[in-house]
Design a protein around this motif. Sequence first.
Motif, PDB file in Angstrom:
ATOM      1  N   ARG A 232       0.823  -1.220   0.000  1.00 58.21           N
ATOM      2  CA  ARG A 232       0.000   0.000   0.000  1.00 58.21           C
ATOM      3  C   ARG A 232       0.851   1.260   0.000  1.00 58.21           C
ATOM      4  O   ARG A 232       0.565   2.223  -0.719  1.00 58.21           O
ATOM      5  CB  ARG A 232      -0.922  -0.002   1.210  1.00 58.21           C
ATOM      6  CG  ARG A 232      -2.093  -0.931   1.066  1.00 58.21           C
ATOM      7  CD  ARG A 232      -2.958  -0.914   2.292  1.00 58.21           C
ATOM      8  NE  ARG A 232      -4.154  -1.737   2.098  1.00 58.21           N
ATOM      9  CZ  ARG A 232      -4.920  -2.148   3.071  1.00 58.21           C
ATOM     10  NH1 ARG A 232      -4.650  -1.835   4.322  1.00 58.21           N
ATOM     11  NH2 ARG A 232      -5.971  -2.885   2.812  1.00 58.21           N
ATOM     12  N   SER A 233       1.906   1.265   0.801  1.00 57.49           N
ATOM     13  CA  SER A 233       2.768   2.449   0.849  1.00 57.49           C
ATOM     14  C   SER A 233       3.522   2.630  -0.464  1.00 57.49           C
ATOM     15  O   SER A 233       3.729   3.758  -0.925  1.00 57.49           O
ATOM     16  CB  SER A 233       3.747   2.363   2.021  1.00 57.49           C
ATOM     17  OG  SER A 233       4.652   1.301   1.850  1.00 57.49           O
TER      18      SER A 233
ATOM     19  N   GLU B  91       1.141   4.152  -2.996  1.00 62.25           N
ATOM     20  CA  GLU B  91       0.966   5.586  -2.739  1.00 62.25           C
ATOM     21  C   GLU B  91       2.189   6.381  -3.198  1.00 62.25           C
ATOM     22  O   GLU B  91       2.066   7.430  -3.828  1.00 62.25           O
ATOM     23  CB  GLU B  91       0.706   5.814  -1.256  1.00 62.25           C
ATOM     24  CG  GLU B  91       0.469   7.256  -0.903  1.00 62.25           C
ATOM     25  CD  GLU B  91      -0.747   7.864  -1.587  1.00 62.25           C
ATOM     26  OE1 GLU B  91      -0.735   9.085  -1.831  1.00 62.25           O
ATOM     27  OE2 GLU B  91      -1.694   7.119  -1.896  1.00 62.25           O
ATOM     28  N   ARG B  92       3.371   5.865  -2.912  1.00 61.82           N
ATOM     29  CA  ARG B  92       4.609   6.551  -3.310  1.00 61.82           C
ATOM     30  C   ARG B  92       4.703   6.648  -4.830  1.00 61.82           C
ATOM     31  O   ARG B  92       5.024   7.711  -5.371  1.00 61.82           O
ATOM     32  CB  ARG B  92       5.814   5.795  -2.747  1.00 61.82           C
ATOM     33  CG  ARG B  92       7.141   6.493  -2.979  1.00 61.82           C
ATOM     34  CD  ARG B  92       8.292   5.633  -2.497  1.00 61.82           C
ATOM     35  NE  ARG B  92       8.449   4.422  -3.276  1.00 61.82           N
ATOM     36  CZ  ARG B  92       9.057   4.359  -4.477  1.00 61.82           C
ATOM     37  NH1 ARG B  92       9.540   5.452  -5.019  1.00 61.82           N
ATOM     38  NH2 ARG B  92       9.165   3.222  -5.111  1.00 61.82           N
TER      39      ARG B  92
ATOM     40  N   ARG C 186       2.228   6.570  -6.975  1.00 64.04           N
ATOM     41  CA  ARG C 186       1.202   7.481  -7.500  1.00 64.04           C
ATOM     42  C   ARG C 186       1.640   8.938  -7.383  1.00 64.04           C
ATOM     43  O   ARG C 186       1.358   9.751  -8.264  1.00 64.04           O
ATOM     44  CB  ARG C 186      -0.120   7.249  -6.788  1.00 64.04           C
ATOM     45  CG  ARG C 186      -0.810   5.994  -7.249  1.00 64.04           C
ATOM     46  CD  ARG C 186      -2.126   5.776  -6.569  1.00 64.04           C
ATOM     47  NE  ARG C 186      -2.811   4.608  -7.121  1.00 64.04           N
ATOM     48  CZ  ARG C 186      -3.801   3.980  -6.538  1.00 64.04           C
ATOM     49  NH1 ARG C 186      -4.263   4.410  -5.375  1.00 64.04           N
ATOM     50  NH2 ARG C 186      -4.355   2.936  -7.102  1.00 64.04           N
TER      51      ARG C 186
ATOM     52  N   CYS D 287      -1.141  -3.129  -7.453  1.00 63.39           N
ATOM     53  CA  CYS D 287      -2.562  -3.199  -7.078  1.00 63.39           C
ATOM     54  C   CYS D 287      -3.070  -4.630  -7.187  1.00 63.39           C
ATOM     55  O   CYS D 287      -3.846  -5.085  -6.337  1.00 63.39           O
ATOM     56  CB  CYS D 287      -3.390  -2.273  -7.962  1.00 63.39           C
ATOM     57  SG  CYS D 287      -3.149  -0.529  -7.589  1.00 63.39           S
TER      58      CYS D 287
END
Length: 77
Positions: free
Chosen positions: A8-9, A12-13, A15, A53
């Motif tokens: 997940r991290s 996010e990074r 993106r 994902c």
Amino acid sequence: MPTLEYIRSEIERMRVQIGRQRKELLQLQRAGIGTASAEALLARMQAKVDDLCAQRDEIKKAAPPETRKRVLGGRKW
């Protein structure tokens, strides 16, 4: 195998990096500079996020379902 939180991290990074890359790409386009290599990089970055994902979804599917937590004094439906 990486943990769910790590994936997940990382998503996010990546993106955030993709957003920055898109802004730079627009600046290059406005300046009239060729953007083929930047567009290829952006496509590779997006493919990496898509893979992450998919990994995240597989880990979530394999994990046992979380029990729903109730608040003390809350309604019971």
